[in-house]
Design a protein around this motif. Structure first.
Motif, PDB file in Angstrom:
ATOM      1  N   LYS A  34       0.835  -1.206   0.000  1.00  0.00           N
ATOM      2  CA  LYS A  34       0.000   0.000   0.000  1.00  0.00           C
ATOM      3  C   LYS A  34       0.864   1.248   0.000  1.00  0.00           C
ATOM      4  O   LYS A  34       0.559   2.235  -0.643  1.00  0.00           O
ATOM      5  CB  LYS A  34      -0.906   0.024   1.232  1.00  0.00           C
ATOM      6  CG  LYS A  34      -1.985  -1.012   1.232  1.00  0.00           C
ATOM      7  CD  LYS A  34      -2.809  -0.861   2.493  1.00  0.00           C
ATOM      8  CE  LYS A  34      -3.876  -1.914   2.588  1.00  0.00           C
ATOM      9  NZ  LYS A  34      -4.655  -1.768   3.803  1.00  0.00           N
ATOM     10  N   ARG A  45       2.274   2.275  -3.472  1.00  0.00           N
ATOM     11  CA  ARG A  45       1.270   2.955  -4.303  1.00  0.00           C
ATOM     12  C   ARG A  45       1.004   4.363  -3.803  1.00  0.00           C
ATOM     13  O   ARG A  45       0.886   5.313  -4.579  1.00  0.00           O
ATOM     14  CB  ARG A  45      -0.023   2.150  -4.321  1.00  0.00           C
ATOM     15  CG  ARG A  45       0.084   0.861  -5.097  1.00  0.00           C
ATOM     16  CD  ARG A  45      -1.282   0.275  -5.388  1.00  0.00           C
ATOM     17  NE  ARG A  45      -2.106   0.150  -4.218  1.00  0.00           N
ATOM     18  CZ  ARG A  45      -2.325  -0.983  -3.549  1.00  0.00           C
ATOM     19  NH1 ARG A  45      -1.740  -2.084  -3.947  1.00  0.00           N
ATOM     20  NH2 ARG A  45      -3.106  -1.017  -2.511  1.00  0.00           N
ATOM     21  N   PHE A  46       0.913   4.506  -2.470  1.00  0.00           N
ATOM     22  CA  PHE A  46       0.677   5.826  -1.885  1.00  0.00           C
ATOM     23  C   PHE A  46       1.800   6.794  -2.227  1.00  0.00           C
ATOM     24  O   PHE A  46       1.570   7.941  -2.586  1.00  0.00           O
ATOM     25  CB  PHE A  46       0.532   5.720  -0.364  1.00  0.00           C
ATOM     26  CG  PHE A  46       0.546   7.046   0.315  1.00  0.00           C
ATOM     27  CD1 PHE A  46      -0.573   7.849   0.317  1.00  0.00           C
ATOM     28  CD2 PHE A  46       1.698   7.514   0.932  1.00  0.00           C
ATOM     29  CE1 PHE A  46      -0.556   9.093   0.928  1.00  0.00           C
ATOM     30  CE2 PHE A  46       1.734   8.737   1.542  1.00  0.00           C
ATOM     31  CZ  PHE A  46       0.596   9.537   1.541  1.00  0.00           C
ATOM     32  N   ARG A  47       3.034   6.322  -2.117  1.00  0.00           N
ATOM     33  CA  ARG A  47       4.184   7.191  -2.367  1.00  0.00           C
ATOM     34  C   ARG A  47       4.206   7.667  -3.819  1.00  0.00           C
ATOM     35  O   ARG A  47       4.496   8.823  -4.093  1.00  0.00           O
ATOM     36  CB  ARG A  47       5.454   6.414  -2.040  1.00  0.00           C
ATOM     37  CG  ARG A  47       6.667   7.266  -2.044  1.00  0.00           C
ATOM     38  CD  ARG A  47       6.549   8.274  -0.956  1.00  0.00           C
ATOM     39  NE  ARG A  47       7.701   8.173  -0.117  1.00  0.00           N
ATOM     40  CZ  ARG A  47       8.129   9.142   0.637  1.00  0.00           C
ATOM     41  NH1 ARG A  47       7.490  10.282   0.669  1.00  0.00           N
ATOM     42  NH2 ARG A  47       9.164   8.993   1.390  1.00  0.00           N
ATOM     43  N   LYS A  48       3.904   6.775  -4.750  1.00  0.00           N
ATOM     44  CA  LYS A  48       3.866   7.168  -6.163  1.00  0.00           C
ATOM     45  C   LYS A  48       2.768   8.199  -6.409  1.00  0.00           C
ATOM     46  O   LYS A  48       2.983   9.189  -7.113  1.00  0.00           O
ATOM     47  CB  LYS A  48       3.637   5.945  -7.051  1.00  0.00           C
ATOM     48  CG  LYS A  48       4.822   5.031  -7.133  1.00  0.00           C
ATOM     49  CD  LYS A  48       4.509   3.860  -8.039  1.00  0.00           C
ATOM     50  CE  LYS A  48       5.695   2.946  -8.173  1.00  0.00           C
ATOM     51  NZ  LYS A  48       5.418   1.811  -9.064  1.00  0.00           N
ATOM     52  N   ARG A  49       1.587   7.962  -5.833  1.00  0.00           N
ATOM     53  CA  ARG A  49       0.486   8.924  -6.004  1.00  0.00           C
ATOM     54  C   ARG A  49       0.854  10.272  -5.401  1.00  0.00           C
ATOM     55  O   ARG A  49       0.570  11.329  -5.975  1.00  0.00           O
ATOM     56  CB  ARG A  49      -0.789   8.390  -5.340  1.00  0.00           C
ATOM     57  CG  ARG A  49      -1.461   7.291  -6.108  1.00  0.00           C
ATOM     58  CD  ARG A  49      -2.862   7.018  -5.575  1.00  0.00           C
ATOM     59  NE  ARG A  49      -2.886   6.816  -4.143  1.00  0.00           N
ATOM     60  CZ  ARG A  49      -3.016   5.643  -3.537  1.00  0.00           C
ATOM     61  NH1 ARG A  49      -3.109   4.545  -4.255  1.00  0.00           N
ATOM     62  NH2 ARG A  49      -3.048   5.561  -2.239  1.00  0.00           N
ATOM     63  N   TRP A  50       1.478  10.255  -4.224  1.00  0.00           N
ATOM     64  CA  TRP A  50       1.849  11.481  -3.536  1.00  0.00           C
ATOM     65  C   TRP A  50       2.840  12.300  -4.359  1.00  0.00           C
ATOM     66  O   TRP A  50       2.712  13.516  -4.487  1.00  0.00           O
ATOM     67  CB  TRP A  50       2.425  11.140  -2.171  1.00  0.00           C
ATOM     68  CG  TRP A  50       2.847  12.318  -1.372  1.00  0.00           C
ATOM     69  CD1 TRP A  50       2.035  13.205  -0.736  1.00  0.00           C
ATOM     70  CD2 TRP A  50       4.183  12.737  -1.138  1.00  0.00           C
ATOM     71  NE1 TRP A  50       2.793  14.157  -0.110  1.00  0.00           N
ATOM     72  CE2 TRP A  50       4.119  13.896  -0.337  1.00  0.00           C
ATOM     73  CE3 TRP A  50       5.418  12.242  -1.513  1.00  0.00           C
ATOM     74  CZ2 TRP A  50       5.257  14.563   0.080  1.00  0.00           C
ATOM     75  CZ3 TRP A  50       6.538  12.912  -1.095  1.00  0.00           C
ATOM     76  CH2 TRP A  50       6.455  14.061  -0.303  1.00  0.00           C
ATOM     77  N   ASN A  53       3.290  12.228  -7.633  1.00  0.00           N
ATOM     78  CA  ASN A  53       2.612  12.783  -8.810  1.00  0.00           C
ATOM     79  C   ASN A  53       1.707  13.948  -8.426  1.00  0.00           C
ATOM     80  O   ASN A  53       1.612  14.937  -9.155  1.00  0.00           O
ATOM     81  CB  ASN A  53       1.811  11.695  -9.522  1.00  0.00           C
ATOM     82  CG  ASN A  53       2.711  10.709 -10.226  1.00  0.00           C
ATOM     83  OD1 ASN A  53       3.780  11.073 -10.694  1.00  0.00           O
ATOM     84  ND2 ASN A  53       2.288   9.464 -10.283  1.00  0.00           N
ATOM     85  N   ARG A  54       1.034  13.837  -7.282  1.00  0.00           N
ATOM     86  CA  ARG A  54       0.181  14.940  -6.818  1.00  0.00           C
ATOM     87  C   ARG A  54       1.004  16.199  -6.563  1.00  0.00           C
ATOM     88  O   ARG A  54       0.597  17.302  -6.931  1.00  0.00           O
ATOM     89  CB  ARG A  54      -0.533  14.537  -5.533  1.00  0.00           C
ATOM     90  CG  ARG A  54      -1.977  14.183  -5.750  1.00  0.00           C
ATOM     91  CD  ARG A  54      -2.656  13.949  -4.418  1.00  0.00           C
ATOM     92  NE  ARG A  54      -2.929  12.534  -4.335  1.00  0.00           N
ATOM     93  CZ  ARG A  54      -2.725  11.760  -3.293  1.00  0.00           C
ATOM     94  NH1 ARG A  54      -2.237  12.251  -2.184  1.00  0.00           N
ATOM     95  NH2 ARG A  54      -3.010  10.502  -3.323  1.00  0.00           N
ATOM     96  N   ARG A 102       1.955  17.723  -9.937  1.00  0.00           N
ATOM     97  CA  ARG A 102       0.816  18.397 -10.580  1.00  0.00           C
ATOM     98  C   ARG A 102       0.450  19.687  -9.862  1.00  0.00           C
ATOM     99  O   ARG A 102       0.117  20.692 -10.490  1.00  0.00           O
ATOM    100  CB  ARG A 102      -0.396  17.457 -10.624  1.00  0.00           C
ATOM    101  CG  ARG A 102      -0.271  16.353 -11.638  1.00  0.00           C
ATOM    102  CD  ARG A 102      -1.593  15.651 -11.879  1.00  0.00           C
ATOM    103  NE  ARG A 102      -2.232  15.203 -10.664  1.00  0.00           N
ATOM    104  CZ  ARG A 102      -2.101  13.990 -10.146  1.00  0.00           C
ATOM    105  NH1 ARG A 102      -1.319  13.106 -10.739  1.00  0.00           N
ATOM    106  NH2 ARG A 102      -2.739  13.645  -9.057  1.00  0.00           N
ATOM    107  N   ARG A 124      10.695  17.027 -10.984  1.00  0.00           N
ATOM    108  CA  ARG A 124       9.965  15.928 -10.354  1.00  0.00           C
ATOM    109  C   ARG A 124      10.803  15.379  -9.204  1.00  0.00           C
ATOM    110  O   ARG A 124      12.001  15.159  -9.353  1.00  0.00           O
ATOM    111  CB  ARG A 124       9.738  14.831 -11.369  1.00  0.00           C
ATOM    112  CG  ARG A 124       8.331  14.314 -11.379  1.00  0.00           C
ATOM    113  CD  ARG A 124       8.183  13.226 -12.409  1.00  0.00           C
ATOM    114  NE  ARG A 124       7.163  13.510 -13.360  1.00  0.00           N
ATOM    115  CZ  ARG A 124       5.874  13.317 -13.131  1.00  0.00           C
ATOM    116  NH1 ARG A 124       5.474  12.869 -11.979  1.00  0.00           N
ATOM    117  NH2 ARG A 124       4.992  13.588 -14.050  1.00  0.00           N
TER     118      ARG A 124
END
Length: 160
Positions: free
Chosen positions: A28, A31-36, A38-39, A42, A66
Motif C-alpha cells: 500500500k 502505491r501511496f508514495r507514487k500517487r503522492w 505525482n500529486r 501536478r 519531479r
C-alpha cells in the motif's frame, strides 16, 4: 542441484522485510508514495500556471523538477539470520557476564588455549568488552571470527 546449493541460493535470493512494517503494508505504501509524488508535481505545475505573467509562468514551469523516490529492496535472508544470531550471541554473553564477573578473563584464557593469537585475539576481546560494558551501543556488527570464538567459549563454559 544439490540441497546445499539450493539452501545457499535461498539464503542469497530470498528476502525479508526488516524496515519495521508489515510486508503487506509496504504494498500500500508504494502505491501511496507514487500517487503522492505525482500529486506534488501536478500541484506545483498548477501553481505555476496560475501566474499572470507569461514569461514568469514559462520560467516557473521550466524550473519544476519531479521529486525522486525509489523502492528499497528487502534484506537477504542470510543477512537477517546472521544478524539474529549475532544479537542472540550478544544477549547470551551479557547474561553470562552478569552471573560471572570473571568471564572476560576466562574467554581470554580459552582463546589462548585454542591457539588464537595477535589481531584476532585482540579483536575478539574488544568485541567481548564492548558487549559486556556497553551493550546498548553495539550496532549488531560482530566479526565472524570473534562471534565464532565467543560462541565456542559459551558452549564450552556451559558444559563445565
Amino acid at each position: 542441484m544439490t540441497p546445499q546449493e539450493k539452501k545457499r541460493l535461498s539464503l542469497l535470493k530470498d528476502r525479508r522485510n526488516c524496515f519495521g512494517q508489515n510486508d503487506k503494508a509496504s504494498r500500500k505504501g508504494i502505491r501511496f508514495r507514487k500517487r503522492w509524488l505525482n500529486r506534488c508535481y501536478r500541484k506545483s505545475e498548477h501553481q505555476a500556471l496560475r501566474s499572470a505573467d507569461v514569461d514568469a509562468m514559462e520560467q516557473d514551469l521550466l524550473g519544476i523538477k519531479r521529486k525522486q523516490w525509489r523502492k528499497m529492496p528487502d534484506i537477504p535472508l542470510g543477512r537477517v539470520i546472521q544478524g539474529n544470531r549475532a544479537s542472540d550471541l550478544k544477549w547470551r554473553f551479557c547474561q553470562e557476564s552478569a552471573r560471572n564477573p570473571d568471564l572476560l578473563d576466562g574467554l581470554q584464557a580459552f582463546l589462548l588455549a585454542q591457539g588464537v593469537q595477535g589481531g584476532q585475539l585482540s579483536a575478539t576481546m574488544k568485541c567481548a568488552r564492548e558487549m559486556v560494558f556497553d551493550f546498548s551501543s553495539s550496532d549488531g556488527k560482530l566479526d565472524s571470527g570473534a562471534a565464532f570464538g565467543i560462541a565456542e567459549f559459551l558452549r564450552h563454559h556451559r558444559q563445565r
